[in-house]
Design an enzyme around this catalytic site. Sequence first.
Site, mmCIF file in Angstrom:
data_model
loop_
_atom_site.group_PDB
_atom_site.id
_atom_site.type_symbol
_atom_site.label_atom_id
_atom_site.label_comp_id
_atom_site.label_asym_id
_atom_site.label_seq_id
_atom_site.Cartn_x
_atom_site.Cartn_y
_atom_site.Cartn_z
ATOM 1 C CB SER A 117 -1.081 0.386 1.785
ATOM 2 O OG SER A 117 -0.061 0.034 2.904
ATOM 3 C CG HIS A 154 -3.384 -0.547 -3.166
ATOM 4 N ND1 HIS A 154 -4.316 -0.003 -2.133
ATOM 5 C CD2 HIS A 154 -3.753 -1.300 -1.092
ATOM 6 C CE1 HIS A 154 -3.550 0.964 -1.164
ATOM 7 N NE2 HIS A 154 -3.709 -0.414 -0.261
ATOM 8 C CD GLU A 181 -5.088 2.929 -5.320
ATOM 9 O OE1 GLU A 181 -5.511 3.901 -5.728
ATOM 10 O OE2 GLU A 181 -4.584 2.088 -4.579
ATOM 11 C CG ASN A 191 -3.744 4.730 1.247
ATOM 12 O OD1 ASN A 191 -4.883 4.660 1.662
ATOM 13 N ND2 ASN A 191 -3.066 3.575 1.267
#
Length: 708
Positions: free
Chosen positions: A430, A451, A463, A501
């Site tokens: 991540s 991800h 992702e 993120n």
Amino acid sequence: MTAFSVSIEQGVAILSMDLPGEPVNKLSPGVVAEFKDVFFERLQRDDAVRAIVIISGKPDVFIAGADIDQFLTIRNAEEGTAMDQLGQELINRVAACPKPVVAAIHGACLGAGLELALACTWRIATDHPKTQLGLPEVQLGILPGAGGCQRLPRLIGVRAALDIILAGKSERAPKAFKLGMVDELVHPAILRDTAVRAALRLAAAGRPRRHHRGGLQASLLDWNPLGRRIVYRQARATVLQKTGGHYPAPLAALKAVQTGMERGMEAGLRVEREEFGRLAVSAVARQLINVFFATTALKKDDGVPAGTPAKPVQRIGVVGSGFMGAGIAGTAAVQAEVEVRLKDTDLARVGKGLKLARAILDGRLKRRRLTRYQYERMTALLTGTGNWTGFGRADLVIEAVFEDLEVKHQVIAEIEAVVPAEAVIASNTSTIPIARIGEGMRHRERFLGMHYFSPVDRMPLLEVIPAEFTDPTAVATAVQFGRRMGKTVIVVADRPGFWVNRILSPYLNEAGLLLEEGVPIEVIDRAMTDFGFPVGPVTLLDEVGFDVATKGGGVMHQAFGDRLRPSGVLQQLVADERLGRKNGRGFYLYEDGKKGGVDESVYPIVGIKPLAGTDELMVRNRLAYAMLNEAALAISEGVVRSPRDGDIGAIFGIGFPPFRGGPLRMIDAESAKQAVNVLEGLRLAHGDRFEPCEALVAMARDGTRYYV
Ligand code: 3H9
């Protein structure tokens, strides 16, 4: 256009719908006109026709509802009401047809498709997993407007009907049968013949007599006006609690149901069409319809040039049997139905991982999403190993080990040594750049990031992150496999934090800074749940875990400098052995895994005293605009390929309020100029981290938008 064809068998007309050139059957004004012509002018009038069967010529769709594209052409509430009236008239006439009408349903039977079926005399559905019956309208910001709010509660009772209508739910055929939405359940091979037989039976014996189901409780609550008052009141409270008042459609649907049940069908239908007109042109419906089209478009977009081949995936390997690895393994078995080999360093860990993976299957069996047979078969797909046995046959291997570059390098080297030359290898990192993880590989062109979000079986986003060296075939393989796992997939650039993120980072940092200033925990969270997030940022930190959040925050700070400097709060809490929900010690109290109120003992640990009387608008703006500004910056750097991907990523990855359409649609809705103004104000009051990014300033200056 000829969407309909007719064949006659033993005096039964079989009306088959197959909209030419379209993947699904849908009802638009043109189709409605054609249906009327064939159904009422030909079949209803023809004395040789004793009964009518409606069936679909599409492989997996009965009727997917009204044509959603048409909604975007509605200019005002009156036009919306008029469009709805067309649908109501058609369906009322079917209901009034003197000949029996049988709906033979295979595949999706949704929205106006179900409303049409409900107006038929008899409904037969196939017991196939693709057969789903539901009223998803509220998910589009509208309500079932072609009699669904009237006929469904009359058929199955208000409680069961509201459960479907207010949540926009679809039910698989066996559940629909149990609820009484369908009268017969059959294998697809005999659908047509069973429908003809039912039609002949009904033509001979007349309409079926229906009895209310559900015993005493149902007669008190579904079929008694006093009992129903309690049901409406409870339903209203539940809707308000779930939607925070942001979504008007469920309340409008409740009004249509209540009016219809208490004051008669005609009054109910009037409410349906008036509310349909009002809602169809609302900003909320427009945004939710945008989300529908964006999600649909992503189902066909592999993120690489069209025609790029993907490799077939039948067997996968998952390395690392922690919560993420096990989640990937279990979800892959249950959704993609592939053989999964789970690997860890010793068999005890593997055993634990397999147990976690199986828990996903157990949950589905318990909720009856799987039959016992499917469950046994899928359980057999999941196997484990303490060494690399089985990896020699893997088509795709996903690494989900500890977030440490050295560990990852070693694991990837071991994977490369055992898998076939053409296997795709992915990392579920991540935070660590894909290019760094893949740097020592012999064949790095087959390497990329996948991800997933936690918990993997429930979070809808994936992702996929190609590095510069990744071959497009590997990307197409990962994207298509992600979709088989039931995920909405966006392809994003290999930049720290990727997309989700990245935009989350300043938002969570801001929550920490607000805390440091003494803003009470519940005020911070309420500001964002009022904004429309499912949970606030402090609760999210508890869920993510303070160790993970601190690590991620550090990576982002290092990559982007002071703008993304985290507050010191989390580190102080980690030092106090607080990790969030996972060790039952977070910002909130947890008892037996259940979240309670704020844990006041947090304040002295971080050396603050909660303030009274904070400006909640300021709290909300600081949090929301930190994210909006980062989204604008990240997309200008090419982190996502389009505003569509960015908005869907934010909605499905972190629960950005769907009714706002995503962060980029939100900037469009209020204008880049307004966003820059708010950010400038925040910058003056709270520091340079709020400096509006260049791209946003340019958009404000030029009056441009993300979407035309
Ligand atoms: C309604 O009925 C209102 C009434 O109460 C009142 C009216 C008077 N319209 O998803 P897919 C397109 S509201 C327009 O990839 P799948 C879709 O955009 C309606 N287009 O396939 C895509 O187009 P393209 C309530 C529609 O197999 C293509 O079909 N109904 C519609 O994964 C393939 O779709 C709904 O909300 C539509 N209604 O899933 C149902 N439906 O290829 C919405 C599909 O050009 N639809 N398309 O990009 C679905 O849930 C899924 O599409 C379905 C198939 C389950 C049917």
